[in-house]
Each structure stands twice: as structure tokens, then as C-alpha cells.
Design a protein around this motif. Structure first.
Motif, PDB file in Angstrom:
ATOM      1  N   LYS A  57       0.834  -1.205   0.000  1.00 54.44           N
ATOM      2  CA  LYS A  57       0.000   0.000   0.000  1.00 54.44           C
ATOM      3  C   LYS A  57       0.868   1.255   0.000  1.00 54.44           C
ATOM      4  N   LEU A  58       1.880   1.265   0.838  1.00 53.31           N
ATOM      5  CA  LEU A  58       2.772   2.425   0.890  1.00 53.31           C
ATOM      6  C   LEU A  58       3.519   2.603  -0.434  1.00 53.31           C
ATOM      7  N   ASP A  59       4.003   1.501  -0.983  1.00 50.90           N
ATOM      8  CA  ASP A  59       4.711   1.568  -2.272  1.00 50.90           C
ATOM      9  C   ASP A  59       3.827   2.157  -3.365  1.00 50.90           C
ATOM     10  N   ALA A  60       2.559   1.789  -3.345  1.00 55.14           N
ATOM     11  CA  ALA A  60       1.634   2.270  -4.376  1.00 55.14           C
ATOM     12  C   ALA A  60       1.463   3.778  -4.326  1.00 55.14           C
ATOM     13  N   HIS A  61       1.750   4.354  -3.172  1.00 60.46           N
ATOM     14  CA  HIS A  61       1.611   5.807  -3.016  1.00 60.46           C
ATOM     15  C   HIS A  61       2.967   6.502  -2.908  1.00 60.46           C
ATOM     16  N   GLY A  62       4.035   5.775  -3.183  1.00 55.37           N
ATOM     17  CA  GLY A  62       5.354   6.377  -3.162  1.00 55.37           C
ATOM     18  C   GLY A  62       5.850   6.748  -1.783  1.00 55.37           C
ATOM     19  N   LEU A  63       5.352   6.050  -0.749  1.00 54.83           N
ATOM     20  CA  LEU A  63       5.743   6.339   0.621  1.00 54.83           C
ATOM     21  C   LEU A  63       6.722   5.278   1.134  1.00 54.83           C
ATOM     22  N   SER A  64       7.623   5.687   1.988  1.00 50.13           N
ATOM     23  CA  SER A  64       8.568   4.759   2.592  1.00 50.13           C
ATOM     24  C   SER A  64       8.502   4.866   4.111  1.00 50.13           C
TER      25      SER A  64
END
Length: 282
Positions: A57-64
Motif C-alpha cells: 500500500k505504501l509503495d503504491a503511493h510512493g511512501l517509505s
């Protein structure tokens, strides 16, 4: 100021729902999260499967994930230790899934009314075991100065750093927590500056302990961030507003004071705007 520092934060102060956390982080232009809780679970209770789903989910929004905002070490020094060490091993697995080496941790609550030095040997034995675990698991423990634990004052944080600082044990510097312990933050910075790996952004009033946006309290946030800037600091500045009521606050703080705000997004935005003023990123 600190143009190479990376902004992160405890997004569970926005909302308990991870979708809502992500939406507000995107709105604010913040690309990292220090994950502490979400969707009704504290981070240490996440299964590996749940952690993988969150990573997707985080990857899909460019979050780390900047760090695992774990509760490791936030137990009484008199509580059984082996189950807690096993919890650290699990949290290390979560850190690997989320591609972060960092695990936030503490140095154990001291019984009320007793001198922390009475328990120093036990604290040191436990931290030594935790650092050994971190070495095996190839993660980095970030010790946060927290009220009522062994490492709440700068001198005892320094004691820990002198004994364990290295590739797997480093310092998180929290302004507000020092203020609430009646510890001068500039003195703390001067003592701990060789060991600081990570910074929590919240401020507090000396007289009352009330948490306020960065730069509006007695934590000398702007001055110390300026000193960090001079060192070329490139680490994380992690927002921990503590300005509004949020799920789990009372588990995080002993005798947590009632917050004046209830809107998590508004409080988080206020905290971010205050930091942007200090950093000159308005």
C-alpha cells in the motif's frame, strides 16, 4: 536550513486508519512515515503478512518507512525480559519487510519514587542483549529519551551511548521529552551530538510540560536544528505533534494530559507548518 534532511512522522496521530494516514501525508507532501500503529493495531502486533500488505500500500503511493516506531523497551524494568526480546526479534522482521534499518526503542520504566541508578546494572544487561539481537538481525536500535525511563536525562542517555553506541545502537533526540524531564535541551545536544542519528520534532513548555508546535516552546528547536545543519545532518526529522487526542495516546504516555485539539489532520498540519517556518520551506 537542513535542506538535505528528510521529513517523516508518526501518521497515526492523523488518524487510526492507514488509508487516511496515507491520504494526508500525500496532501502535505510528506514522503515517509515512522510507523507506530494503524488499523487498530500497534506496530509490534502486525503479522508479517499484514506488514507485507502495508508495504504494498505504501509503495503504491510512493511512501517509505523511515523507522519502526516500536514500543521496545517501554516496559517496566521489573517486567520479564525474554518475551520482550522475542518481540524485538519480530519487530526486526517487520523492519526488513519495510526496508528500514531503524527501530525506535526505550530503556525501561523505572519504578516510581526510586532512583534510576538502582537499576543501572539490569538496564545495561538488557540493552546489551538487545544490541546483540540487533547485530544478528542487522538493524539499528534508536534510543529515544522518554519520560520516566532510565535514559530520560541527557547524562543517562550519554551513559547508554558510551556503553553501546555503534552500528546497531544510536540516539534519537526528542526536544519535548527533555523539556518535560526538566532537562535543558542545549545541554543535552552538546552532550549527545556525536551520537544523534534521528530527530523527533515536538516542543514543550518548561513550566507546564504542555506540548506545542516546534519553535513555540522551550526546547530551543530552531537553535539546535541550526547546529545540526552546521554538521551537515542528512537524517530524518520525524514529526510527533502530540497536539491532539489520538488513539493509543494514553498507552504511549504515562498520565497523558488531555489535548486541546481533536482534529488529527489539523494538528499534524499545524506541526508541519511550524517546522517549515523553522526550516525556511514555507
Amino acid at each position: 536550513m537542513l535542506e538535505h534532511a528528510v521529513i517523516s512522522g508518526f501518521a497515526d496521530e492523523i488518524d487510526g486508519n492507514t488509508d487516511r494516514q496515507i491520504a494526508v501525508l500525500e496532501k502535505l507532501g510528506i514522503g515517509c512515515v515512522e510507523f507506530r500503529s494503524g488499523d487498530g493495531k500497534g506496530v509490534a502486533d502486525y503479522t508479517l503478512k499484514e506488514a507485507k500488505r502495508l508495504k504494498e500500500k505504501l509503495d503504491a503511493h510512493g511512501l517509505s518507512v523511515s523507522a519502526v516506531g516500536s514500543p521496545i523497551g517501554k516496559i517496566n524494568i521489573t517486567d520479564p525480559f525474554e518475551p520482550h526480546l522475542e518481540k524485538l526479534r519480530h519487530v526486526a522482521q517487520l523492519a526488513h519487510i519495510w526496508d528500514t534499518p531503524y527501530i525506535r526503542m526505550f530503556s525501561f520504566f523505572i519504578p516510581e519514587g526510586q532512583e534510576p541508578e538502582t537499576y543501572r546494572d539490569e538496564v545495561m544487561q538488557r540493552i546489551e542483549a538487545m544490541v546483540a539481537c540487533a547485530r544478528r538481525e542487522e538493524v539499528v536500535l534508536l534510543h529515544e529519551n522518554e519520560k520516566d525511563i532510565y535514559g530520560d536525562t541527557a547524562s543517562r542517555c550519554l551513559d547508554l551511548m558510551k556503553n553501546f553506541y555503534g552500528d546497531h545502537f544510536r540516539c534519537t533526540f526528542d526536544f519535548a521529552n527533555f523539556v518535560q524531564c526538566r532537562q535543558d535541551t542545549m545541554e543535552a545536544y552538546e552532550m549527545l551530538k556525536p551520537y544523534i542519528e534521528y530527530v523527533h520534532i515536538k516542543d514543550a513548555m518548561w513550566d507546564t510540560g504542555e506540548v506545542v508546535p516546534a519553535g513555540q516552546g522551550d526546547g530551543k528547536v530552531e537553535a539546535i536544528l541550526g547546529l545540526l545543519d552546521q554538521t551537515g545532518y542528512r537524517g530524518y526529522l520525524s514529526l510527533e505533534p502530540h497536539l491532539a487526542e489520538f488513539q493509543g495516546l494514553k498507552e504511549l504516555e504515562k498520565n497523558a494530559a488531555q489535548r486541546k485539539m481533536s482534529d488529527g489532520e489539523k494538528a499534524y498540519t499545524m506541526a508541519w507548518n511550524a517546522l517549515k517556518v523553522i526550516l525556511g520551506r514555507q
